[in-house]
Design an enzyme around this catalytic site. Structure first.
Site: not given
Length: 216
Positions: A174-176
């Site tokens: 999700v962060h990437v």
């Protein structure tokens, strides 16, 4: 010769991350990639081929826990500097309420601080997840800690480690994705700066403080 264009104060990018923060961030990222591939090989025989990236299975088994400790040290050294910026404030409730619209690009909720509520939630979840990964990993670490750990506790540690590793995999994904999806975010971790337009749009409160204005 073309005239050199002067960048005015109102056009200059705004610093978001220092050199030290960016170096630590990318060191954490590299350590995570190494842990991910070595962990896959340890998790299931189907992924054992990834052990070749570490010189074979025996060396990979030795390296994985040491990489885990290094990862935790680097992460907390970086994360502890960001505690104040990741404390939740009342306006974060509005962001969470409008999160679905934000993710579908149907709206934008003004953000008071340097990070939005989604980033803060990710931050605190990683604080807890990595702590559990570290503790459960130590309980399974042969030959240093395992002999002193009861078999039942080792089995629980194995289960916790696998669950936390999956949660972290999802969180990092999700962060990437969010970094790639939010145009201009990658520049913050490569150059250390963001454009003023990016700061005004995504983090107006933080932008106002950075340029010395009252927050909206």
């Amino acid at each position: 010769m073309r005239p050199v264009q002067q960048v005015t104060a109102t056009e200059a990018p705004i610093p978001r991350y220092s050199h030290r923060e960016r170096l630590t961030h990318w060191a954490v990222a590299l350590a995570y990639v190494a842990l991910f591939f070595s962990g896959l090989a340890l998790f299931h025989p189907f992924f054992y081929w990834t052990s070749a990236l570490f010189g074979g299975g025996p060396l990979m088994r030795i390296l994985h826990p040491f990489l885990g400790v290094a990862f935790a040290i680097l992460f907390y050294a970086y994360a502890l500097r960001l505690v104040r910026d990741n404390l939740f404030v009342p306006s974060d409730r509005r962001w969470l309420a409008g999160m679905i619209d934000y993710m579908n690009k149907r709206g934008e909720v003004p953000v008071e601080g340097k990070y939005n509520a989604g980033q803060k939630a990710m931050y605190w979840s990683m604080i807890a997840t990595i702590a559990l990964l570290l503790v459960s990993g130590l309980l399974m670490w042969r030959p240093y800690f395992t002999p002193a750990v009861p078999l039942g506790l080792r089995r629980v540690a194995n289960l916790v480690h696998a669950i936390m590793a999956f949660i972290m995999f999802v969180g990092i994904g999700v962060h990437v994705y969010a970094a790639y999806w939010t145009k201009g975010s990658m520049r913050a971790m490569t150059r250390g700066t963001v454009s003023r337009a990016w700061a005004r749009f995504h983090h107006p409160g933080w932008y106002a403080r950075m340029v010395g204005k009252d927050a909206p």
